[in-house]
Design an enzyme around this catalytic site. Structure first.
Site, PDB file in Angstrom:
ATOM      1  NE  ARG A 278      -3.592   2.296   2.620  1.00  0.00           N
ATOM      2  CZ  ARG A 278      -4.297   2.642   3.691  1.00  0.00           C
ATOM      3  NH1 ARG A 278      -4.219   1.915   4.796  1.00  0.00           N
ATOM      4  NH2 ARG A 278      -5.066   3.715   3.659  1.00  0.00           N
TER       5      ARG A 278
ATOM      6  CG  ASN B  68      -3.762   8.054   3.653  1.00  0.00           C
ATOM      7  OD1 ASN B  68      -2.802   7.657   2.994  1.00  0.00           O
ATOM      8  ND2 ASN B  68      -5.000   7.661   3.393  1.00  0.00           N
TER       9      ASN B  68
ATOM     10  CB  THR C 121      -8.324   9.336  -0.335  1.00  0.00           C
ATOM     11  OG1 THR C 121      -7.870   9.508   0.995  1.00  0.00           O
ATOM     12  CG2 THR C 121      -7.487  10.178  -1.269  1.00  0.00           C
TER      13      THR C 121
ATOM     14  NE  ARG D  69      -4.402   7.585  -2.551  1.00  0.00           N
ATOM     15  CZ  ARG D  69      -5.423   7.941  -3.312  1.00  0.00           C
ATOM     16  NH1 ARG D  69      -5.307   8.991  -4.138  1.00  0.00           N
ATOM     17  NH2 ARG D  69      -6.568   7.278  -3.264  1.00  0.00           N
TER      18      ARG D  69
ATOM     19  NE  ARG E 158     -15.936   0.996  -1.918  1.00  0.00           N
ATOM     20  CZ  ARG E 158     -16.514   0.685  -0.748  1.00  0.00           C
ATOM     21  NH1 ARG E 158     -15.758   0.390   0.297  1.00  0.00           N
ATOM     22  NH2 ARG E 158     -17.836   0.691  -0.655  1.00  0.00           N
TER      23      ARG E 158
ATOM     24  CE1 TYR F 272     -14.987   3.809   0.869  1.00  0.00           C
ATOM     25  CE2 TYR F 272     -12.827   4.739   0.406  1.00  0.00           C
ATOM     26  CZ  TYR F 272     -13.619   3.786   1.042  1.00  0.00           C
ATOM     27  OH  TYR F 272     -13.054   2.828   1.832  1.00  0.00           O
TER      28      TYR F 272
ATOM     29  CE  LYS G 162     -10.407   7.520   6.440  1.00  0.00           C
ATOM     30  NZ  LYS G 162      -9.177   6.738   6.689  1.00  0.00           N
TER      31      LYS G 162
ATOM     32  CG  HIS H 136      -4.817   3.112  -4.147  1.00  0.00           C
ATOM     33  ND1 HIS H 136      -4.344   4.392  -3.971  1.00  0.00           N
ATOM     34  CD2 HIS H 136      -4.662   2.835  -5.471  1.00  0.00           C
ATOM     35  CE1 HIS H 136      -3.934   4.875  -5.126  1.00  0.00           C
ATOM     36  NE2 HIS H 136      -4.120   3.952  -6.061  1.00  0.00           N
ATOM     37  N   GLY H 137      -5.387   1.049  -0.269  1.00  0.00           N
ATOM     38  CA  GLY H 137      -5.971   0.226   0.777  1.00  0.00           C
ATOM     39  C   GLY H 137      -7.061  -0.696   0.286  1.00  0.00           C
ATOM     40  CG  ASN H 138     -10.949   0.219   0.204  1.00  0.00           C
ATOM     41  OD1 ASN H 138     -11.559  -0.618   0.858  1.00  0.00           O
ATOM     42  ND2 ASN H 138     -10.745   1.451   0.644  1.00  0.00           N
TER      43      ASN H 138
END
Length: 246
Positions: free
Chosen positions: A9, A16, A22, A61, A88, A90, A98, A180-182
């Protein structure tokens, strides 16, 4: 021959750091994120995992992270940009803090949209989208930014990336995937065949290499992979979980 699949990641981004959703906003790394990427490269070097192939999301990023790893290791390999690894979308959560999202939605809906495989956020208001630097990939198979995606949507678009990477890894190559995270949660869902419950609880820390060994049978081992710095990785993952998850 046994190859290695390494999932990474990106380092900390400015969004972040601000604790905002994001998604498709094309933000840069912070200085801390740049150093995290270089530390990840040093972990790879110490483990003898010099990448033969680097697949990266084309978002800034992730690209900055992949370039930092390449520079730190003095690699001569090309970075292969793959639109399927884009983060993803969002939808209406994009750019929202958040804590604000949790307050507006309530805990149950927040978790459903944020963490489950099938939670689907509604579209982003065009007026809000106009003020954001949203990543687009015209000519690729990526939908216009702001429509919203479930994690399952992302699973379906990243699955071919695993097919491509597995062909190289089973031949003995070290393949680094920077995303990325997702999009990486989705990749893990494909690689490990995760259940809905396992997907719900999976959090991937920033800039912590996650390694799978893949032999000629194409099966990644161990299930769930192994972190090169497990103590730090699990501590950061726990912190992410307390904030609402990846």
């Amino acid at each position: 021959m046994t190859g290695r699949l390494v999932l990474l990641r990106h380092g900390e981004s400015v969004a972040n750091a601000a604790k905002e959703f994001t998604g498709r906003v094309d933000v840069d790394l912070t200085d801390r994120g740049e150093e995290q990427a270089r530390r990840a490269a040093r972990l790879l070097s110490e483990a003898g995992l010099v990448p033969d192939v680097v697949l990266t999301s084309p978002m800034l990023r992730a690209l900055r992270t992949a370039r930092a790893v390449r520079d730190e290791l003095a690699l001569e390999v090309e970075l292969t940009e793959e639109w399927r690894l884009v983060e993803r979308d969002y939808g209406f959560l994009t750019g929202m803090p958040k804590d604000e999202a949790r307050d507006r939605l309530g805990e149950e809906r927040f978790v459903s949209l944020r963490r489950t495989r099938h939670g689907l956020p509604g579209p982003l208001d065009p007026a809000v989208a106009a003020g954001l630097d949203l990543f687009e990939a015209r000519g690729a198979g990526l939908a216009p930014a702001g429509r919203g995606e479930s994690l399952q949507d992302v699973v379906e678009r990243v699955a071919p990336c695993w097919s491509h990477a597995r062909a190289r890894v089973t031949g003995g190559a070290v393949v680094l995937v920077v995303a990325h995270g997702n999009s990486l949660r989705a990749m893990c869902a494909v690689v490990d065949g995760l259940s809905d419950e396992e997907v719900l609880h999976l959090n991937l820390p920033q800039a912590q290499p996650l390694v799978y060994a893949v032999g000629g049978d194409g099966v990644p081992r161990p299930r769930g992979g192994r972190y090169l710095d497990p103590a730090t990785a699990h501590a950061v993952a726990a912190e992410i979980a307390r904030e609402g998850g990846t």
